[in-house]
Design a protein around this motif. Structure first.
Motif, PDB file in Angstrom:
ATOM      1  N   GLN A 115       1.219  -4.791  -2.478  1.00  0.00           N
ATOM      2  CA  GLN A 115       0.879  -3.502  -2.928  1.00  0.00           C
ATOM      3  C   GLN A 115       0.807  -3.452  -4.379  1.00  0.00           C
ATOM      4  OE1 GLN A 115       4.121  -0.872  -1.515  1.00  0.00           O
ATOM      5  NE2 GLN A 115       4.530  -2.239  -0.117  1.00  0.00           N
ATOM      6  N   GLU A 116      -0.239  -4.620  -4.945  1.00  0.00           N
ATOM      7  CA  GLU A 116      -0.515  -4.622  -6.208  1.00  0.00           C
ATOM      8  C   GLU A 116      -2.065  -5.202  -6.347  1.00  0.00           C
ATOM      9  OE1 GLU A 116       2.095  -7.306  -8.038  1.00  0.00           O
ATOM     10  OE2 GLU A 116       1.362  -9.105  -6.770  1.00  0.00           O
ATOM     11  N   GLN A 117      -2.478  -5.059  -7.670  1.00  0.00           N
ATOM     12  CA  GLN A 117      -4.127  -5.465  -7.756  1.00  0.00           C
ATOM     13  C   GLN A 117      -3.977  -7.043  -8.041  1.00  0.00           C
ATOM     14  OE1 GLN A 117      -5.665  -4.270 -11.588  1.00  0.00           O
ATOM     15  NE2 GLN A 117      -4.523  -5.874 -12.905  1.00  0.00           N
ATOM     16  N   GLY A 124     -10.266  -2.524  -4.447  1.00  0.00           N
ATOM     17  CA  GLY A 124      -9.708  -2.520  -5.713  1.00  0.00           C
ATOM     18  C   GLY A 124      -9.459  -1.283  -6.315  1.00  0.00           C
ATOM     19  N   THR A 158      -7.066  -5.020  -3.919  1.00  0.00           N
ATOM     20  CA  THR A 158      -5.822  -4.779  -3.816  1.00  0.00           C
ATOM     21  C   THR A 158      -5.162  -5.683  -2.798  1.00  0.00           C
ATOM     22  OG1 THR A 158      -6.242  -2.428  -4.488  1.00  0.00           O
ATOM     23  CG2 THR A 158      -4.358  -2.817  -3.164  1.00  0.00           C
ATOM     24  N   THR A 175      -5.974   0.458  -6.433  1.00  0.00           N
ATOM     25  CA  THR A 175      -4.931   0.269  -7.790  1.00  0.00           C
ATOM     26  C   THR A 175      -5.492   0.096  -9.048  1.00  0.00           C
ATOM     27  OG1 THR A 175      -5.557  -2.260  -7.219  1.00  0.00           O
ATOM     28  CG2 THR A 175      -3.532  -1.339  -6.287  1.00  0.00           C
ATOM     29  N   THR A 200     -14.795  -3.211 -10.389  1.00  0.00           N
ATOM     30  CA  THR A 200     -13.884  -2.892  -9.087  1.00  0.00           C
ATOM     31  C   THR A 200     -14.906  -2.025  -7.984  1.00  0.00           C
ATOM     32  OG1 THR A 200     -11.855  -2.269 -10.171  1.00  0.00           O
ATOM     33  CG2 THR A 200     -12.327  -0.917  -8.166  1.00  0.00           C
TER      34      THR A 200
END
Length: 324
Positions: A148-150, A185, A143, A188, A54
């Motif tokens: 609204q998520e990885q 990243g 992200t 999230t 990440t």
């Protein structure tokens, strides 16, 4: 039995070593501490089966997964941050007030730097261009702004994926991949050990999220320092919650609290600060490698709750392999 007068021979390592999945977390400049951790793998003759990264962990992970040694990555990093890119280095290490004033003059949709352009200067030329060219499989976390998520990136343009993973809001422009607007990243999944579950016998996670430290002479942090620390606090909180639910086999919390997200000019100090965690990681891995089979590894009772990661750098052996 060894002949008299000769030093006692070391116990040979098992013929079949357990496979290792490696997670490299985000943390801005603090993520330079990943490099000493990778040196442990090289010094022990280990090669991760798969890597997840990440933000800065994606940057370092991309170089290592491309087949570069940790020694070469360290040398390139030191040369890049001390000589070749003084303009970028000065910008990233600038005092908070001038940078904040600069931000005030930018359009809302703009940012300081384009991550893809920066990577072209920072990454060694021998780093792969495409995921298909990697020596070690790599999963990169970004992200999805609208989702609204990885998002897990593991194919296509490697540098575009890394650029998306490191696109910290307000500093870097978002990166569009397959029609999705992607950001840092760390928003999230700052320590992506969970996406490696089942990929190898052992999961090792290196946490460089750090935590804000009490001020010295200055009683209150500047506005820009608070802006940068806010992501640090958020990432630390996410990691703590993740550890409450599940734990990697070996968890490394590197003591990098004294360094800020943009302290790339302090690269030598950051890598030096990682020395204690590096040696503890070495001992943990040696302990694993000296065990004949995974079935004989010491076990531990899974606790009802895992305490938040300590602020000081340690390596902890979590459930499955036992603790020290």
């Amino acid at each position: 039995m060894d002949a008299p007068g000769k030093p006692e021979s070391k116990k040979p390592l098992p013929a079949t070593r357990p496979t290792i999945a490696l997670a490299l977390g985000g943390g801005g400049a603090r993520g330079l501490a990943h490099i000493p951790m990778l040196e442990v793998f090289d010094e022990l003759g280990l090669k991760p089966k798969v890597i997840a990264g990440t933000s800065i962990g994606a940057v370092v992970g991309a170089a290592y997964a491309s087949g570069l040694s940790a020694k070469l990555i360290r040398a390139h990093t030191e040369e890049a941050l001390s000589q070749r890119f003084d303009i970028v280095r000065q910008l990233l290490s600038a005092r908070s007030e001038p940078v904040l004033k600069f931000l005030n003059f930018l359009p809302l949709r703009s940012a300081l730097l384009k991550p893809a352009a920066l990577l072209e200067f920072v990454l060694p030329s021998s780093v792969a261009r495409d995921f298909a060219e990697l020596k070690i499989p790599l999963k990169i976390i970004a992200t999805d702004y609208y989702g609204q998520e990885q998002t897990i990136l593991s194919e296509g343009s490697l540098r575009t994926a890394v650029a998306a993973s490191m696109a910290l809001p307000a500093l870097f422009t978002p990166v569009t991949v397959n029609g999705r607007m992607l950001l840092d990243g760390g928003l999230t999944n700052p320590l992506p050990f969970d996406i490696l579950r089942g990929d190898a016998d052992i999961t090792v996670a290196v946490d460089v999220s750090g935590a804000p430290v009490m001020p010295g002479k200055r009683p209150h942090p500047s506005a820009f320092a608070v802006l940068m620390a806010s992501s640090q606090i958020m990432q630390r909180s996410i990691v703590r919650q993740k550890l409450m639910v599940a734990q990697p086999d070996i968890y490394v919390d590197v003591e990098v609290d004294a360094y800020n997200v943009l302290d790339f000019h302090r690269f030598k100090d950051i890598m030096a600060a990682a020395a204690p965690a590096k040696e503890q990681l070495r001992r943990q891995l040696e302990r694993v490698l000296s065990t004949e089979t995974l079935d004989t590894l010491p076990s531990a009772t899974v606790p009802q709750a895992i305490a938040p990661p300590p602020s000081q750098g340690v390596t902890r052996r979590l459930p499955r392999l036992g603790r020290d």
